[in-house]
Design an enzyme around this catalytic site. Structure first.
Site, PDB file in Angstrom:
ATOM      1  N   ASP A 253     -39.144 -19.568  31.352  1.00 58.81           N
ATOM      2  CA  ASP A 253     -40.451 -18.958  31.095  1.00 58.81           C
ATOM      3  C   ASP A 253     -40.550 -18.542  29.628  1.00 58.81           C
ATOM      4  OD1 ASP A 253     -41.033 -19.191  33.822  1.00 58.81           O
ATOM      5  OD2 ASP A 253     -42.055 -17.249  33.876  1.00 58.81           O
TER       6      ASP A 253
ATOM      7  N   TYR B 222     -30.238 -15.067  43.418  1.00 57.56           N
ATOM      8  CA  TYR B 222     -31.193 -15.494  44.444  1.00 57.56           C
ATOM      9  C   TYR B 222     -30.449 -15.977  45.691  1.00 57.56           C
ATOM     10  CZ  TYR B 222     -34.678 -15.476  40.638  1.00 57.56           C
ATOM     11  OH  TYR B 222     -35.510 -15.118  39.597  1.00 57.56           O
TER      12      TYR B 222
ATOM     13  N   ASP C  53     -28.659 -13.045  26.636  1.00 54.23           N
ATOM     14  CA  ASP C  53     -29.686 -12.303  25.885  1.00 54.23           C
ATOM     15  C   ASP C  53     -29.776 -12.823  24.444  1.00 54.23           C
ATOM     16  OD1 ASP C  53     -27.123 -11.280  25.760  1.00 54.23           O
ATOM     17  OD2 ASP C  53     -27.672  -9.184  25.978  1.00 54.23           O
TER      18      ASP C  53
ATOM     19  N   ASP D 163     -34.234 -19.042  35.309  1.00 55.53           N
ATOM     20  CA  ASP D 163     -35.627 -18.781  35.657  1.00 55.53           C
ATOM     21  C   ASP D 163     -36.328 -18.085  34.493  1.00 55.53           C
ATOM     22  OD1 ASP D 163     -37.885 -18.633  37.169  1.00 55.53           O
ATOM     23  OD2 ASP D 163     -37.174 -17.095  38.547  1.00 55.53           O
TER      24      ASP D 163
ATOM     25  N   LYS E 143     -23.430 -14.020  31.134  1.00 52.42           N
ATOM     26  CA  LYS E 143     -23.308 -12.609  30.741  1.00 52.42           C
ATOM     27  C   LYS E 143     -21.911 -12.141  31.162  1.00 52.42           C
ATOM     28  CE  LYS E 143     -25.447  -8.976  29.031  1.00 52.42           C
ATOM     29  NZ  LYS E 143     -25.675  -8.866  27.589  1.00 52.42           N
TER      30      LYS E 143
END
Ligand code: NAD
Length: 326
Positions: free
Chosen positions: A223, A119, A195, A219, A164
């Protein structure tokens, strides 16, 4: 000398922000009638009215507040529309995004780097190719992992680093700096590919304390983790910098349910509790959390939790549970 007034900027934003934020503000007002609230208008609605979703004037207004209570803003599909949330986070340098996910049996604090990563806002888009630069800096990583370590030290002393680094060079830097800081601090730590971490967090939430990760991973992870507590309507967040602080639900403006008095205001109310904690009223924050829990246990729930209470009714019940008159 008289104590200066505590000022709270209130940004409803768009969509259900207009419904859940007044409820959260009422809770703050019930707890602290002496607070001074002032509205700041930003978002898609503002853009439709003025052609600008958030101007320098609004940024300056936000900077005058002791804390900001923020709803959510709708992102315009227009190609050149600048993200209001990213603009505010950058302008106020709100680098630490804290997203607590807790219920009976687990208590996780997701600490998301909030100003760089994917971002970064450094993007190009053409008809056949579009790029977004993923920026990871030593400064950005050190300050977020140090924030996470400070939190771990006052919680259960465990830090998990999500990355990652097996694929992304930028995450090798992030991981290595985080590992170095964790070793130096002496907290118990481990690192996991993001992941695998997402699945393990759902399967073994009790194994986690503080999780630190980069912007987009944090982010998405928060969620996903909201599944553990009943959905997006329940998860609050704090965006903290060295000078400013903004508190907002993790969810967005939810245009699919906006204007119907059915949005769950718990995430917004809990964000208000985090605001109180930030301002030093830890007891007040605890009281608000307890009042939310008491209201739910009385069977008063919004539709997303299988109940029939409206947004406002739930808010009124929380105020009643607080045992205070507004
Ligand atoms: P969303 O979080 O608004 O909604 C996702 C789903 O969760 C929807 O089905 C919605 O009805 C439900 N939901 C969300 N909050 C709820 C609540 N309090 N009570 C009950 N149900 C709730 O995400 P989205 O649909 O992907 O995005 C909608 C808009 O919000 C987009 O324009 C997006 O860019 C924006 N957005 C803004 C922010 C922010 O301002 N910080 C964050 C996320 C998304």
């Amino acid at each position: 000398m008289e104590k200066p007034m505590t000022t709270i900027a209130v940004v409803e934003g768009d969509g259900i922000g207009h419904e859940v934020i007044p409820v959260a503000r009422n809770v703050l007002e019930a707890m602290h009638p002496e607070f001074e609230f002032f509205p700041v208008d930003v978002g898609y609605g503002m853009w439709e009215r003025t052609g600008c979703p958030c101007a320098d004037k609004e940024i300056e207004e936000l900077k005058t507040a002791d804390a900001i209570l923020f709803g959510a803003v709708t992102t315009s599909p227009m190609k050149d529309y600048q993200s209001v949330v990213l603009r505010i986070r950058k302008a106020l340098d709100l680098y630490a995004n804290l997203r607590p996910v807790k219920a009976e049996g687990f208590d996780i604090m997701i600490v998301r780097e909030n100003t760089e990563g994917l971002y970064s806002g450094i993007e190009e888009s053409g008809p056949d190719r579009a790029t977004t630069l993923r920026v990871v800096t030593r400064k950005g990583t050190e300050r977020i992992v140090r924030s996470a370590i400070r939190l771990a030290e006052v919680r259960r002393g465990r830090l998990t680093i999500g990355h990652k680094a097996n694929v992304l060079k930028s995450d090798v830097l992030f991981r290595d700096i985080c590992l170095h800081e964790a070793r130096t601090a002496g907290v118990i730590f481990n690192d996991k590919f993001i992941d695998a971490l997402a699945l393990d967090l759902l399967q073994h939430p009790e194994a986690y304390d503080v999780v630190v990760t980069t912007n987009i991973f944090g982010d998405i992870l928060s969620d996903v983790a909201s599944y553990l507590v009943g959905g997006l309507g329940l998860v609050p967040s704090a965006n903290i910098g060295d000078r400013y602080a903004l508190f907002e639900p993790v969810h967005g403006s939810a245009p699919d349910i906006a204007g119907r008095n059915i949005a769950n205001p718990i995430a917004a109310i809990r964000s208000a509790a985090m605001l109180l904690d930030y301002l030093g009223d830890k007891d007040g924050a605890g009281m608000v959390e307890a009042a939310v829990g008491m209201t739910i246990s009385r069977g008063i729930r919004t539709r997303d939790l299988g109940g029939s209470a409206g947004t406002r009714e739930f808010g009124d019940a929380v105020i009643k549970a607080l045992g205070r008159n507004r």
